[in-house]
Scaffold this active site. Structure first.
Site, PDB file in Angstrom:
ATOM      1  N   LYS A  53       0.846  -1.097  -0.251  1.00  0.00           N
ATOM      2  CA  LYS A  53       0.053  -0.104   0.084  1.00  0.00           C
ATOM      3  C   LYS A  53       0.882   1.177  -0.040  1.00  0.00           C
ATOM      4  CE  LYS A  53      -3.647  -2.690  -0.143  1.00  0.00           C
ATOM      5  NZ  LYS A  53      -3.000  -3.932   0.424  1.00  0.00           N
ATOM      6  N   TYR A 264     -11.888 -15.144   3.501  1.00  0.00           N
ATOM      7  CA  TYR A 264     -10.868 -13.951   3.646  1.00  0.00           C
ATOM      8  C   TYR A 264     -10.474 -13.974   5.175  1.00  0.00           C
ATOM      9  CZ  TYR A 264      -8.976  -9.306   4.249  1.00  0.00           C
ATOM     10  OH  TYR A 264      -8.297  -8.191   4.502  1.00  0.00           O
ATOM     11  N   TYR A 290      -3.028 -12.635   2.964  1.00  0.00           N
ATOM     12  CA  TYR A 290      -2.726 -12.806   1.500  1.00  0.00           C
ATOM     13  C   TYR A 290      -1.427 -13.436   1.079  1.00  0.00           C
ATOM     14  CZ  TYR A 290      -5.458  -8.498   2.227  1.00  0.00           C
ATOM     15  OH  TYR A 290      -6.536  -7.590   2.454  1.00  0.00           O
TER      16      TYR A 290
HETATM   17  C1  LIG Z   1      -3.749  -5.214   0.265  1.00  0.00           C
HETATM   18  C2  LIG Z   1      -2.875  -6.208   0.169  1.00  0.00           C
HETATM   19  C3  LIG Z   1      -2.553  -7.253  -0.894  1.00  0.00           C
HETATM   20  C4  LIG Z   1      -3.568  -7.240  -1.999  1.00  0.00           C
HETATM   21  O1  LIG Z   1      -3.284  -6.070  -2.917  1.00  0.00           O
HETATM   22  P1  LIG Z   1      -4.441  -5.579  -4.017  1.00  0.00           P
HETATM   23  O2  LIG Z   1      -3.916  -4.323  -4.642  1.00  0.00           O
HETATM   24  O3  LIG Z   1      -5.606  -5.026  -2.729  1.00  0.00           O
HETATM   25  O4  LIG Z   1      -5.116  -6.504  -4.659  1.00  0.00           O
HETATM   26  C5  LIG Z   1      -1.657  -8.378  -0.710  1.00  0.00           C
HETATM   27  N1  LIG Z   1      -1.083  -8.639   0.167  1.00  0.00           N
HETATM   28  C6  LIG Z   1      -1.236  -7.794   1.383  1.00  0.00           C
HETATM   29  C7  LIG Z   1      -0.262  -7.919   2.392  1.00  0.00           C
HETATM   30  C8  LIG Z   1      -1.875  -6.508   1.314  1.00  0.00           C
HETATM   31  O5  LIG Z   1      -2.142  -5.730   2.455  1.00  0.00           O
END
Ligand SMILES: *Cc1c(COP(=O)(O)O)cnc(C)c1O
Length: 346
Positions: A53, A264, A290
């Site tokens: 991010k 999720y 993720y």
């Molecule tokens: C937000 C996030 C993602 C996903 O990225 P997007 O651009 O929202 O698809 C992947 N890994 C981590 C650790 C994240 O915080």
């Protein structure tokens, strides 16, 4: 020429860049030894423990400042990395962050929630399954702030707007420069998909810089069809920002939803195995929401020979490790105590 198009967008410096493109030999050897797996260390972007991010926020916060914002609002789950990094960006820029989180409050705050508190963000919980409810609440708070004379700026979930996705157009350019320096050609890029902005930016980057690569997304929450549409839309709109008419038909977008597990934020066994394997071969910590799922996907695809022989795969490590300190607290401990018991009886 492409550089000029990208550089006309305002950007505030929030991330430590470039992140390292790290060769993962011991890991490759234990997955499929003919593959050259590299890890793009976007977990090390800085900004309050790092993650993907930070790159998006460089563009989004520049836009917020340009519009005179003195408070940013955003959303995500309680363990949102995006919310934590938005709080950090706001702190760094001297403005306020209001995090409107979808879910229940918990006590004590751990993982990202603990960091949100340290960063001085205001937390509001909306206990619902539907992001529509959260956006309604965020709009209501934003209107209230405006009535008080503040200038609020709303960042949608994950920062996955066409503007935010520019961060990954940039990241793609950064990766190919590093690959060229290493003398390698990247064949596949694997990323964890949460809201699609990262995947969209990488796709736009591959077109903009004429680099032939397959971008593979591993879903952390929704079905394949949902993300194919969403990524297609974000990538298309992001291209338009850059003055390009690229199209990304949903049927050409590669997203796997087999590795999401029960839902999720809920890791399954192979998520945990993937996290442990990378930790124990490379000393790199993934996350349970993720990147652990994305890596489980990479491992399974490698073993099924999805990747062509001797190819080079770059795994974008998008961060997220703080969530381990909430979500994995009991699971890893149980396993370690089982191990200790087997030692003491064996
Ligand atoms: C937000 C996030 C993602 C996903 O990225 P997007 O651009 O929202 O698809 C992947 N890994 C981590 C650790 C994240 O915080």
């Amino acid at each position: 020429m492409e550089k000029v198009e990208l550089s006309k967008f305002k950007r505030v410096k929030l991330a430590s860049l470039p992140t390292e493109l790290e060769e993962a030999n011991r890991f490759s050897g234990s997955v499929r030894s003919d593959l050259n797996i590299y890890i793009k260390r976007d977990d090390n972007t800085g900004l309050a423990l790092g993650g993907n991010k930070a790159r998006k926020l460089e563009y989004l916060m520049a836009d917020a400042l340009e519009k005179g914002a003195d408070v940013v609002l955003t959303t995500g789950g309680p363990q949102s990395n995006h919310a934590r990094m938005t709080a950090a960006a706001a702190a760094k820029l001297g403005i306020k962050a209001v995090l409107v989180l979808r879910g229940k409050n918990s006590s004590p705050h751990q993982g990202n929630l603990l960091l949100d508190d340290l960063l001085g963000a205001e937390l509001i919980f909306v206990d619902t399954d539907d992001y529509e409810d959260v956006y309604r609440e965020m709009d209501r708070i934003s209107d209230e702030l405006a009535r008080e004379g503040k200038t609020p700026y709303i960042i949608p979930v994950g920062g996955s707007t066409p503007l935010g996705a520019l961060g990954y157009v940039n990241a793609f350019e950064e990766m190919i420069a590093q690959a060229e320096k290493e003398g390698i050609k990247v064949d596949y890029v694997v990323n964890a998909v949460g809201s699609g902005g990262t995947h969209a930016g990488l796709l736009v980057g591959s077109k903009l810089f004429h680099y032939d690569v397959e971008v593979i997304g591993i879903s952390s929450r929704e079905e394949r069809e949902y993300f194919a549409k969403e990524i297609s839309r974000i990538a298309g709109e992001c291209s338009r920002l850059l003055g390009k008419d690229y199209e990304f038909p949903p049927e050409e977008i590669v997203v796997f939803d087999e590795y999401t597990g029960p839902g999720y934020g809920i890791p399954e066994e192979r998520t945990l195995s993937a996290i442990k394997l990378l930790a124990r071969t490379e000393g790199i910590i993934l996350d349970p929401v993720y990147t652990g799922k994305a890596m489980a996907g990479l491992i399974d695809l490698a073993r099924k020979n999805y990747f062509k022989p001797n190819s080079t795969v770059v795994f974008f490590h998008t961060g997220g490790a703080p969530a381990n300190f909430e979500i994995l607290v009991n699971r890893v401990k149980e396993e370690v105590s089982d191990w200790a018991k087997s030692k003491s009886t064996g």
